[in-house]
Design a protein around this motif. Sequence first.
Motif, mmCIF file in Angstrom:
data_model
loop_
_atom_site.group_PDB
_atom_site.id
_atom_site.type_symbol
_atom_site.label_atom_id
_atom_site.label_comp_id
_atom_site.label_asym_id
_atom_site.label_seq_id
_atom_site.Cartn_x
_atom_site.Cartn_y
_atom_site.Cartn_z
ATOM 1 N N ALA A 105 0.830 -1.208 0.000
ATOM 2 C CA ALA A 105 0.000 0.000 0.000
ATOM 3 C C ALA A 105 0.864 1.258 0.000
ATOM 4 C CB ALA A 105 -0.936 -0.005 1.207
ATOM 5 N N ILE A 106 1.936 1.268 0.783
ATOM 6 C CA ILE A 106 2.825 2.426 0.822
ATOM 7 C C ILE A 106 3.554 2.578 -0.506
ATOM 8 C CG2 ILE A 106 4.899 3.355 1.919
ATOM 9 C CD1 ILE A 106 3.954 2.181 4.540
ATOM 10 N N GLN A 107 4.038 1.482 -1.061
ATOM 11 C CA GLN A 107 4.761 1.561 -2.332
ATOM 12 C C GLN A 107 3.852 2.009 -3.480
ATOM 13 O OE1 GLN A 107 6.759 -2.142 -3.064
ATOM 14 N NE2 GLN A 107 8.118 -1.948 -1.311
ATOM 15 N N ASP A 108 2.604 1.525 -3.487
ATOM 16 C CA ASP A 108 1.679 1.940 -4.546
ATOM 17 C C ASP A 108 1.361 3.431 -4.458
ATOM 18 O OD1 ASP A 108 1.491 -0.502 -5.783
ATOM 19 O OD2 ASP A 108 -0.219 -1.165 -4.597
ATOM 20 N N ALA A 109 1.172 3.926 -3.235
ATOM 21 C CA ALA A 109 0.881 5.351 -3.080
ATOM 22 C C ALA A 109 2.053 6.199 -3.563
ATOM 23 C CB ALA A 109 0.561 5.659 -1.615
ATOM 24 N N LEU A 110 3.262 5.832 -3.173
ATOM 25 C CA LEU A 110 4.431 6.578 -3.653
ATOM 26 C C LEU A 110 4.550 6.474 -5.171
ATOM 27 C CD1 LEU A 110 7.066 5.582 -0.928
ATOM 28 C CD2 LEU A 110 5.804 7.720 -1.118
ATOM 29 N N GLY A 111 4.199 5.308 -5.717
ATOM 30 C CA GLY A 111 4.269 5.136 -7.165
ATOM 31 C C GLY A 111 3.318 6.054 -7.907
ATOM 32 N N VAL A 112 2.079 6.207 -7.412
ATOM 33 C CA VAL A 112 1.116 7.092 -8.058
ATOM 34 C C VAL A 112 1.590 8.542 -8.009
ATOM 35 C CG1 VAL A 112 -1.232 8.013 -7.907
ATOM 36 C CG2 VAL A 112 -0.847 5.566 -7.678
ATOM 37 N N PHE A 113 2.107 8.957 -6.852
ATOM 38 C CA PHE A 113 2.557 10.349 -6.716
ATOM 39 C C PHE A 113 3.745 10.633 -7.639
ATOM 40 C CE2 PHE A 113 1.099 9.736 -2.060
ATOM 41 C CZ PHE A 113 -0.215 9.775 -2.476
ATOM 42 N N LEU A 114 4.709 9.710 -7.670
ATOM 43 C CA LEU A 114 5.879 9.915 -8.521
ATOM 44 C C LEU A 114 5.504 9.846 -9.999
ATOM 45 C CD1 LEU A 114 8.582 7.863 -6.570
ATOM 46 C CD2 LEU A 114 8.423 10.347 -6.785
ATOM 47 N N ALA A 115 4.559 8.972 -10.337
ATOM 48 C CA ALA A 115 4.118 8.888 -11.728
ATOM 49 C C ALA A 115 3.456 10.196 -12.159
ATOM 50 C CB ALA A 115 3.144 7.721 -11.896
ATOM 51 N N GLY A 116 2.653 10.809 -11.290
ATOM 52 C CA GLY A 116 2.056 12.109 -11.608
ATOM 53 C C GLY A 116 3.105 13.191 -11.782
ATOM 54 N N LEU A 117 4.142 13.156 -10.930
ATOM 55 C CA LEU A 117 5.220 14.141 -11.042
ATOM 56 C C LEU A 117 5.962 13.979 -12.365
ATOM 57 C CD1 LEU A 117 7.055 16.329 -9.843
ATOM 58 C CD2 LEU A 117 8.329 14.517 -8.681
ATOM 59 N N VAL A 118 6.273 12.742 -12.724
ATOM 60 C CA VAL A 118 6.984 12.495 -13.989
ATOM 61 C C VAL A 118 6.123 12.904 -15.177
ATOM 62 C CG1 VAL A 118 7.914 10.671 -15.466
ATOM 63 C CG2 VAL A 118 8.441 10.681 -13.020
ATOM 64 N N PHE A 119 4.818 12.595 -15.122
ATOM 65 C CA PHE A 119 3.923 12.976 -16.225
ATOM 66 C C PHE A 119 3.884 14.490 -16.392
ATOM 67 C CE2 PHE A 119 -0.311 14.275 -17.687
ATOM 68 C CZ PHE A 119 -0.359 13.638 -18.913
ATOM 69 N N GLY A 120 3.796 15.212 -15.288
ATOM 70 C CA GLY A 120 3.768 16.671 -15.378
ATOM 71 C C GLY A 120 5.055 17.245 -15.940
ATOM 72 N N LEU A 121 6.205 16.719 -15.494
ATOM 73 C CA LEU A 121 7.486 17.239 -15.985
ATOM 74 C C LEU A 121 7.694 16.916 -17.458
ATOM 75 C CD1 LEU A 121 9.778 16.364 -12.941
ATOM 76 C CD2 LEU A 121 8.867 18.604 -13.575
ATOM 77 N N LEU A 122 7.393 15.674 -17.852
ATOM 78 C CA LEU A 122 7.558 15.309 -19.255
ATOM 79 C C LEU A 122 6.592 16.083 -20.144
ATOM 80 C CD1 LEU A 122 8.031 11.425 -19.059
ATOM 81 C CD2 LEU A 122 9.781 13.190 -19.409
ATOM 82 N N GLY A 123 5.363 16.303 -19.651
ATOM 83 C CA GLY A 123 4.414 17.081 -20.437
ATOM 84 C C GLY A 123 4.867 18.507 -20.637
ATOM 85 N N MET A 124 5.456 19.125 -19.597
ATOM 86 C CA MET A 124 5.952 20.503 -19.731
ATOM 87 C C MET A 124 7.102 20.584 -20.734
ATOM 88 S SD MET A 124 5.867 21.487 -15.678
ATOM 89 C CE MET A 124 6.929 22.907 -15.903
#
Length: 426
Positions: A105-124
Amino acid sequence: MTRSELNILRRLWRSTKQGLWFRPLLWILAVTLLALATYPLGAWLLDLLPLPEVKRETAQALLELLASAMLTVTTVAFSMVMVVITFASGQVSPRSIPGILRDAAIQDALGVFLAGLVFGLLGMLSIEVIGIWPHGPLVTVLLGGVICTLTVIYLVRLIHHVSRRVQVTHILAQQRILGHAAIERFFGTAPPGKAVPLDTDGADGAGRYPGFGDCKLQLDAPVSGYLQVLNLQDVFHFALAHDLFVRVLHTEGDYVGRGWPIFDIHAARMPDDETLSALRATAQIGEERTPEGDPLFPLEVLGEIGERALSPGVNDTGTALAALDHVADCLLRWARHADRLPGLTDDDGRLRVAVTPPRLATALERTVARILRSGQGNPEVERRALWLLDQLARSDSIDAMARTAIVALRRRAARRNGEDGGSGNS
């Protein structure tokens, strides 16, 4: 692919999937692949659904907001995980930390947050490319909305999970579950060949193993560390394929130094280097103990929690009694399995492998004995320990070493409690 190469791959996979970074990396890859697959389908999506047009400036603003928000949420999430680790290390047991870091559960939550961060940076960084497609900004907004929704769900889930993780009762329950799994994996899984209980290691008076010749060698550990996983099935198949007798000198959870013997091999002729390398690969050695095949490890954590709870600085009888309850659950399950030195024979009845299992007496010394030492003079703890020892003494499958340990612990508890018998678990 040889058995040695398969064992190396198993070892790599086992260590990889337990890493804190593994699940977050999977989430990042999943979001990246989703974006790559969705952008080419954007035109089809526009034809299918009557969606409004989105300008490139709007998509860019959303990406900037998403990246900023994900960075903040990821920082908060790491702070919550550190709070749990600090609490578990200082108040419960430092050895409960690996279980927290492997929490899905902890690893999945960190994964979602980091995936959102990477998506935002790559999109910019790729907003110019996205803006070329008429549907690119719209797809960006839709994917950003999906990620924001997942972020809210997993943030609430993480807060709820962390609030449970800091509860001692939850930590005790997790260690009991690990103990159950390790005990059933070690004792309950049907071994290869035919398992026979041996009162000795199967050798004759001169230390020979009949039928395997006088050629003897010891296979040493290549590195120092704890024996984490021993693939007994492969050991048995190697013994069959090369006409060997293999005596396993250590059990899972033991510390072995570089150059210490792990296997004692008897054969009619010397095995080649490839065979020895493949046999050595059946034993996984690492820097820390793991509960996968080591039933003593989670029980020791339970004993340590109970011991700390009864220390003068804490004096928490309730936690100690709860730890004893979970210890009792695991030890009574352990006592249902024959605690002798098992041997594995082939179809002709020839002994092929002898294994040294962890002893129930050792488990008693590292759990009940520790709690009793710290809880001397506490009648509730001593009565609960007496009840557990009486239940264990009624088992017909425990060996003489375990019965000796039970008698010694009963005397220690009964002497303080003023009883010759146990009382109920109430």
